[in-house]
Design a protein around this motif. Sequence first.
Motif, PDB file in Angstrom:
ATOM      1  N   PRO A 297       0.834  -1.203   0.000  1.00 52.01           N
ATOM      2  CA  PRO A 297       0.000   0.000   0.000  1.00 52.01           C
ATOM      3  C   PRO A 297       0.868   1.253   0.000  1.00 52.01           C
ATOM      4  CG  PRO A 297      -0.775  -1.577   1.641  1.00 52.01           C
ATOM      5  CD  PRO A 297       0.566  -2.065   1.166  1.00 52.01           C
ATOM      6  N   LEU A 298       0.454   2.262  -0.742  1.00 53.34           N
ATOM      7  CA  LEU A 298       1.088   3.571  -0.749  1.00 53.34           C
ATOM      8  C   LEU A 298       0.064   4.607  -0.308  1.00 53.34           C
ATOM      9  CD1 LEU A 298       2.977   3.389  -4.172  1.00 53.34           C
ATOM     10  CD2 LEU A 298       3.990   3.127  -1.893  1.00 53.34           C
ATOM     11  N   GLY A 299       0.536   5.619   0.411  1.00 48.55           N
ATOM     12  CA  GLY A 299      -0.385   6.646   0.889  1.00 48.55           C
ATOM     13  C   GLY A 299      -1.041   6.305   2.204  1.00 48.55           C
ATOM     14  N   THR A 300      -0.555   5.266   2.884  1.00 51.93           N
ATOM     15  CA  THR A 300      -1.088   4.883   4.190  1.00 51.93           C
ATOM     16  C   THR A 300       0.033   4.916   5.227  1.00 51.93           C
ATOM     17  OG1 THR A 300      -0.709   2.503   3.950  1.00 51.93           O
ATOM     18  CG2 THR A 300      -2.755   3.374   3.046  1.00 51.93           C
ATOM     19  N   ILE A 301      -0.345   4.887   6.495  1.00 52.18           N
ATOM     20  CA  ILE A 301       0.635   4.975   7.571  1.00 52.18           C
ATOM     21  C   ILE A 301       1.473   3.699   7.632  1.00 52.18           C
ATOM     22  CG2 ILE A 301       0.976   5.199  10.061  1.00 52.18           C
ATOM     23  CD1 ILE A 301       0.094   7.763   8.791  1.00 52.18           C
ATOM     24  N   ALA A 302       2.785   3.893   7.720  1.00 51.94           N
ATOM     25  CA  ALA A 302       3.718   2.770   7.765  1.00 51.94           C
ATOM     26  C   ALA A 302       4.699   2.964   8.909  1.00 51.94           C
ATOM     27  CB  ALA A 302       4.474   2.645   6.449  1.00 51.94           C
ATOM     28  N   ASN A 303       5.319   1.864   9.319  1.00 49.43           N
ATOM     29  CA  ASN A 303       6.334   1.885  10.364  1.00 49.43           C
ATOM     30  C   ASN A 303       7.520   1.061   9.914  1.00 49.43           C
ATOM     31  OD1 ASN A 303       7.453   0.180  12.944  1.00 49.43           O
ATOM     32  ND2 ASN A 303       7.067   2.313  13.479  1.00 49.43           N
ATOM     33  N   ILE A 304       8.725   1.593  10.117  1.00 50.26           N
ATOM     34  CA  ILE A 304       9.925   0.795   9.878  1.00 50.26           C
ATOM     35  C   ILE A 304      10.650   0.591  11.196  1.00 50.26           C
ATOM     36  CG2 ILE A 304      10.222   1.421   7.467  1.00 50.26           C
ATOM     37  CD1 ILE A 304      12.299   3.443   8.231  1.00 50.26           C
ATOM     38  N   ASP A 305      11.153  -0.624  11.379  1.00 53.14           N
ATOM     39  CA  ASP A 305      11.894  -1.003  12.579  1.00 53.14           C
ATOM     40  C   ASP A 305      13.126  -1.755  12.104  1.00 53.14           C
ATOM     41  OD1 ASP A 305      12.936  -2.232  14.851  1.00 53.14           O
ATOM     42  OD2 ASP A 305      10.980  -2.581  15.755  1.00 53.14           O
ATOM     43  N   THR A 306      14.264  -1.105  12.136  1.00 51.70           N
ATOM     44  CA  THR A 306      15.460  -1.729  11.578  1.00 51.70           C
ATOM     45  C   THR A 306      15.968  -2.870  12.445  1.00 51.70           C
ATOM     46  OG1 THR A 306      16.964  -0.150  12.625  1.00 51.70           O
ATOM     47  CG2 THR A 306      16.118   0.418  10.441  1.00 51.70           C
ATOM     48  N   ALA A 307      15.708  -2.818  13.758  1.00 51.28           N
ATOM     49  CA  ALA A 307      16.140  -3.917  14.626  1.00 51.28           C
ATOM     50  C   ALA A 307      15.396  -5.196  14.285  1.00 51.28           C
ATOM     51  CB  ALA A 307      15.926  -3.550  16.092  1.00 51.28           C
ATOM     52  N   ALA A 308      14.107  -5.068  14.033  1.00 55.01           N
ATOM     53  CA  ALA A 308      13.302  -6.223  13.638  1.00 55.01           C
ATOM     54  C   ALA A 308      13.417  -6.503  12.145  1.00 55.01           C
ATOM     55  CB  ALA A 308      11.834  -5.993  14.005  1.00 55.01           C
ATOM     56  N   GLY A 309      13.895  -5.512  11.388  1.00 57.73           N
ATOM     57  CA  GLY A 309      14.005  -5.666   9.939  1.00 57.73           C
ATOM     58  C   GLY A 309      12.667  -5.676   9.239  1.00 57.73           C
ATOM     59  N   THR A 310      11.706  -4.896   9.747  1.00 58.21           N
ATOM     60  CA  THR A 310      10.351  -4.970   9.214  1.00 58.21           C
ATOM     61  C   THR A 310       9.843  -3.629   8.703  1.00 58.21           C
ATOM     62  OG1 THR A 310       9.449  -4.642  11.446  1.00 58.21           O
ATOM     63  CG2 THR A 310       9.645  -6.914  10.638  1.00 58.21           C
ATOM     64  N   LEU A 311       9.046  -3.717   7.653  1.00 53.65           N
ATOM     65  CA  LEU A 311       8.224  -2.622   7.161  1.00 53.65           C
ATOM     66  C   LEU A 311       6.779  -3.065   7.335  1.00 53.65           C
ATOM     67  CD1 LEU A 311       7.506  -0.033   5.491  1.00 53.65           C
ATOM     68  CD2 LEU A 311       7.747  -1.476   3.451  1.00 53.65           C
ATOM     69  N   THR A 312       6.009  -2.302   8.107  1.00 49.76           N
ATOM     70  CA  THR A 312       4.602  -2.605   8.337  1.00 49.76           C
ATOM     71  C   THR A 312       3.768  -1.463   7.770  1.00 49.76           C
ATOM     72  OG1 THR A 312       5.165  -3.763  10.397  1.00 49.76           O
ATOM     73  CG2 THR A 312       2.849  -3.152  10.085  1.00 49.76           C
ATOM     74  N   VAL A 313       2.838  -1.785   6.879  1.00 49.68           N
ATOM     75  CA  VAL A 313       2.070  -0.769   6.174  1.00 49.68           C
ATOM     76  C   VAL A 313       0.581  -1.029   6.358  1.00 49.68           C
ATOM     77  CG1 VAL A 313       1.881   0.497   4.008  1.00 49.68           C
ATOM     78  CG2 VAL A 313       3.878  -0.939   4.414  1.00 49.68           C
ATOM     79  N   GLY A 314      -0.137   0.018   6.709  1.00 45.42           N
ATOM     80  CA  GLY A 314      -1.581  -0.099   6.847  1.00 45.42           C
ATOM     81  C   GLY A 314      -2.243  -0.351   5.500  1.00 45.42           C
ATOM     82  N   PRO A 315      -3.453  -0.915   5.487  1.00 42.18           N
ATOM     83  CA  PRO A 315      -4.124  -1.273   4.244  1.00 42.18           C
ATOM     84  C   PRO A 315      -4.513  -0.057   3.411  1.00 42.18           C
ATOM     85  CG  PRO A 315      -5.627  -1.497   6.096  1.00 42.18           C
ATOM     86  CD  PRO A 315      -4.273  -1.221   6.682  1.00 42.18           C
TER      87      PRO A 315
END
Length: 318
Positions: A297-315
Amino acid sequence: MNDHEVPAGVRAPRLRQGDRVRIVAPASPPTRDGVARGVKLLTSWGLQVEIGPHVFDRWGYMAGRDEDRAADLNSAFRDPGVRGIFTARGGKGAYRIVDDLDLVAARRDPKPLVGFSDISHVHLALWARAGLASLHGPFANWSDEWTGPASAEALRSALMTTESVVLQQQRGEVTTPVTVDGTATGVLVGGNLDAIRTETGAGLPSLRGTILFLEHQKGTGLGEVDRALTQLTRSRALNGLHGVVLGQFLGFEGAADDPSLGGWGIIDVLRDRLTRLGVPVLGGIPAGHGLHPPTIPLGTIANIDTAAGTLTVGPAVH
């Protein structure tokens, strides 16, 4: 509005069985066999699939004349019965029609649009000028070898459920070592580096308070990546970013062994241009022009956590 108040895009209703969707070609022409495979896949999800009248046109390296490609896309935006839009291919040409898009119609009746590469121009326009979320995902010019079952399921889930998308950093990706530690939250925007560079000074919105996603296709050298990132920096387009996500940068294998490049490879260029921004950078996300692409998804709230190595993006849908 400060950097922490960047609005997320308006989300379209999720697709449901029985919905009518349309395939359009805003850039280069697809193959008939590839589109037939795409129609088969979408139909298997219970969708009713239409093909825009100019999808198989050809005008030079584009899928028909500018006015016809724009007309197909605008017709899909304007038709209240069309509930989703799938682009057939990237390539070249979407940048020529973004100023002709009926963004009033797109804003009046939000519907998810899917594509990547040259379609990044359309994604940026939808977010910046219509306030809409969209989806960086596979083309309707479907290839079982290039996309496959995992890509198909990721696309279906992103369109037909309201689950967040979580992507994990992969150690094998060339951009993984560019990671700069930290966490960041913001609206995820971006896509293809060449497209974002092309929009500088024209249609590129303010990126303050956002997380910028970048990926790059094969076919250009280190200097072109350097020029693109330098242009974005000199234009101050990258001022105020909350973070950067790096997807795939393909075709640079062995660059560090080229004596004419002074021992530099793509990692060196990305580190030199991006670490000076002073924001978290998450490299190694397996998204871009490589095999088995996810849908983001683009244009939605996302979070990056480099320690976990994750990109989490809202729908992108609700």
